[in-house]
Design a protein around this motif. Structure first.
Motif, PDB file in Angstrom:
ATOM      1  N   UNK A   1       0.774  -1.231  -0.159  1.00 27.40           N
ATOM      2  CA  UNK A   1       0.021  -0.045   0.089  1.00 27.40           C
ATOM      3  C   UNK A   1       0.825   1.263  -0.111  1.00 27.40           C
ATOM      4  N   UNK A   2       1.930   1.182  -0.162  1.00 28.96           N
ATOM      5  CA  UNK A   2       3.099   2.308   0.238  1.00 28.96           C
ATOM      6  C   UNK A   2       2.998   2.954   1.193  1.00 28.96           C
ATOM      7  N   UNK A   3       2.583   2.372   2.551  1.00 23.10           N
ATOM      8  CA  UNK A   3       2.570   3.016   3.721  1.00 23.10           C
ATOM      9  C   UNK A   3       4.008   3.016   4.366  1.00 23.10           C
TER      10      UNK A   3
ATOM     11  N   UNK B   1     -11.609  -2.996   5.550  1.00 26.86           N
ATOM     12  CA  UNK B   1     -10.748  -2.110   6.499  1.00 26.86           C
ATOM     13  C   UNK B   1      -9.348  -3.016   6.408  1.00 26.86           C
ATOM     14  N   UNK B   2      -9.088  -3.799   5.200  1.00 22.89           N
ATOM     15  CA  UNK B   2      -8.184  -4.631   5.217  1.00 22.89           C
ATOM     16  C   UNK B   2      -7.821  -5.807   5.800  1.00 22.89           C
ATOM     17  N   UNK B   3      -8.939  -6.208   6.555  1.00 20.47           N
ATOM     18  CA  UNK B   3      -8.758  -7.237   7.616  1.00 20.47           C
ATOM     19  C   UNK B   3      -7.938  -8.662   7.061  1.00 20.47           C
TER      20      UNK B   3
ATOM     21  N   UNK C   1      -6.419   1.266  -5.785  1.00 19.72           N
ATOM     22  CA  UNK C   1      -5.369   1.567  -7.005  1.00 19.72           C
ATOM     23  C   UNK C   1      -4.459   0.291  -7.049  1.00 19.72           C
ATOM     24  N   UNK C   2      -4.154  -0.424  -5.915  1.00 15.03           N
ATOM     25  CA  UNK C   2      -3.436  -1.633  -5.958  1.00 15.03           C
ATOM     26  C   UNK C   2      -3.911  -2.800  -6.787  1.00 15.03           C
TER      27      UNK C   2
ATOM     28  N   UNK D   1      -7.114   3.159   4.429  1.00 13.46           N
ATOM     29  CA  UNK D   1      -6.552   3.207   3.255  1.00 13.46           C
ATOM     30  C   UNK D   1      -7.213   2.502   1.933  1.00 13.46           C
ATOM     31  N   UNK D   2      -8.682   2.710   1.994  1.00 12.98           N
ATOM     32  CA  UNK D   2      -9.551   2.079   0.611  1.00 12.98           C
ATOM     33  C   UNK D   2      -8.859   2.623  -0.531  1.00 12.98           C
TER      34      UNK D   2
END
Length: 392
Positions: free
Chosen positions: A49-51, A221-223, A300-301, A294-295
């Motif tokens: 995610x580029x975080x 939520x990316x769970x 985008x990913x 980060x939805x």
């Protein structure tokens, strides 16, 4: 023969095969990496995610840290004095994201998998059935004592799993099915819905899922992929790593309170390791909140991944992936090494993965995609894939 003499001979043999591994520290920032003096688009990182390489997030965390300073060492195992207030803060943040489950923190995904699976294997009367392409950390857990009964079912093959249960399950009190949700070499996804049905039909079956490459990327939520597929209730034990899409450090296992208490008393990498530093846990809690929101990065990913996979298929190159990990399968080891150099010449860092790390004849570039790839870089990447795809 002295150790160094033996090791030098072994290294010479590895080098002669072109398989010598080396560590090369590199400057990294905002999805780019500097290697041999060149800035390259990073296609070799798990920062999906580029975080992890986001400078604005780094600066925001440092600002928060200046207002609420914490220590840079835990100075002890979690069972002694290593569990600082940050330990509880991060644990609470995780458990809010996963209601009904408890979290147990580890220094790494490798430590969590190898330690927890070993502890489960040592429970008498347990048969463990693991996917044939399970990660090395899982295999280490299965083989730690050399006494546990485990078998490996054909990769992502629910029928193979069902047959092993039918043929061997009768003589055991409990059966543990172990799989990854997203596999790290082919980027394919486990048959989680079929595994859920198998569990539902057999009360002996429990399920362990490694969400290392699904956590933060899939599901509400990316769970994780279990939540994306709507079968999260089938998993009794879930491993999530913090050093990939979350952009931080460490790992955690989700489980019941009873299991958490049991692991605290039986898992050696937890009992005998110094706990993660408070500053790292503060960072993980900070990054988890960012990941939940980060939805846009996840969307985008997904778009980038689809375009890369579709381009490989246009070139009639086999592409087993349905995720952000996309193998560019080239066949022989030499072709993968050659392609990696061509990628570097064109501004991309992509690492060759060769036999014996993958099956003979399936050497590839492992394209590890990130939402941080901008439109211009994506277009250049697609052009490069088409160019190479038509020449191999």
């Amino acid at each position: 023969m002295p150790f160094d003499d033996y090791m030098e001979q072994a290294l010479d043999k590895i080098s002669a095969k072109g398989l010598l591994r080396q560590i090369q520290p590199m400057e990294q920032s905002e999805g780019l990496v500097t290697r041999d003096g060149r800035r390259l688009v990073n296609l070799a990182s798990n920062d999906y995610l580029g975080l992890g390489q986001d400078n604005a997030l780094r600066d925001e965390f440092i600002e928060e840290l200046s207002k609420n300073p914490c220590y840079f060492s835990s100075s002890g195992s979690a069972l002694l004095t290593g569990a600082h207030e940050s330990y509880k803060k991060f644990t609470d943040t995780i458990e809010k994201l996963y209601p009904g489950r408890q979290a147990l923190l580890f220094n790494s995904g490798f430590a969590a998998n190898s330690g927890v699976i070993r502890a489960l294997c040592e429970i008498p009367g347990t048969l463990v059935l693991a996917d044939k392409l399970s990660h090395a950390s899982i295999i280490d857990g299965l083989t730690a004592r050399g006494k546990s009964r485990f078998m490996r079912f054909a990769h992502n093959d629910a029928e193979s799993l069902s047959k092993l249960i039918a043929d061997y399950g009768e003589g055991y009190e409990r059966i543990l099915v172990v799989t990854e949700s997203v596999f790290s070499m082919d980027g394919d996804v486990a048959p989680l819905k079929e595994i859920a049905r198998i569990k539902k039909s057999n009360p002996k079956v429990s399920v362990y899922v490694d969400e290392a490459h699904g956590f933060c990327v899939y599901g509400p939520k990316g769970r994780g992929m279990l939540w994306q597929e709507g079968v999260d209730e089938c998993a009794d034990f879930v491993l999530c790593t913090c050093g990939k899409a979350l952009g931080s450090e460490g790992a955690f296992v989700l489980c019941s309170k009873t299991a958490r208490d049991y692991f605290i008393n039986t898992v050696r990498p937890l009992i005998f390791s110094t706990a993660i530093a408070p500053v790292c846990l503060e960072h993980s809690a900070f990054m988890l909140k960012k990941s939940i929101a980060a939805d846009d990065r996840r969307k985008r990913l997904s778009l980038i991944s689809s375009e890369v996979r579709d381009t490989l298929k246009e070139c009639e190159i086999a592409c087993p992936s349905t995720t952000q990990i996309v193998p560019f399968i080239l066949g022989e080891n030499e072709k993968a090494v050659e392609a990696a150099e061509i990628f570097r010449e064109n501004g991309f860092l992509a690492m060759p993965v060769r036999y014996p790390a993958v099956a003979k004849g399936s050497a590839r570039l492992r394209l590890s995609l990130s939402s941080a790839i901008d439109d211009c870089a994506l277009e250049d990447l697609l052009k490069l894939i088409r160019k190479l795809g038509n020449s191999y």
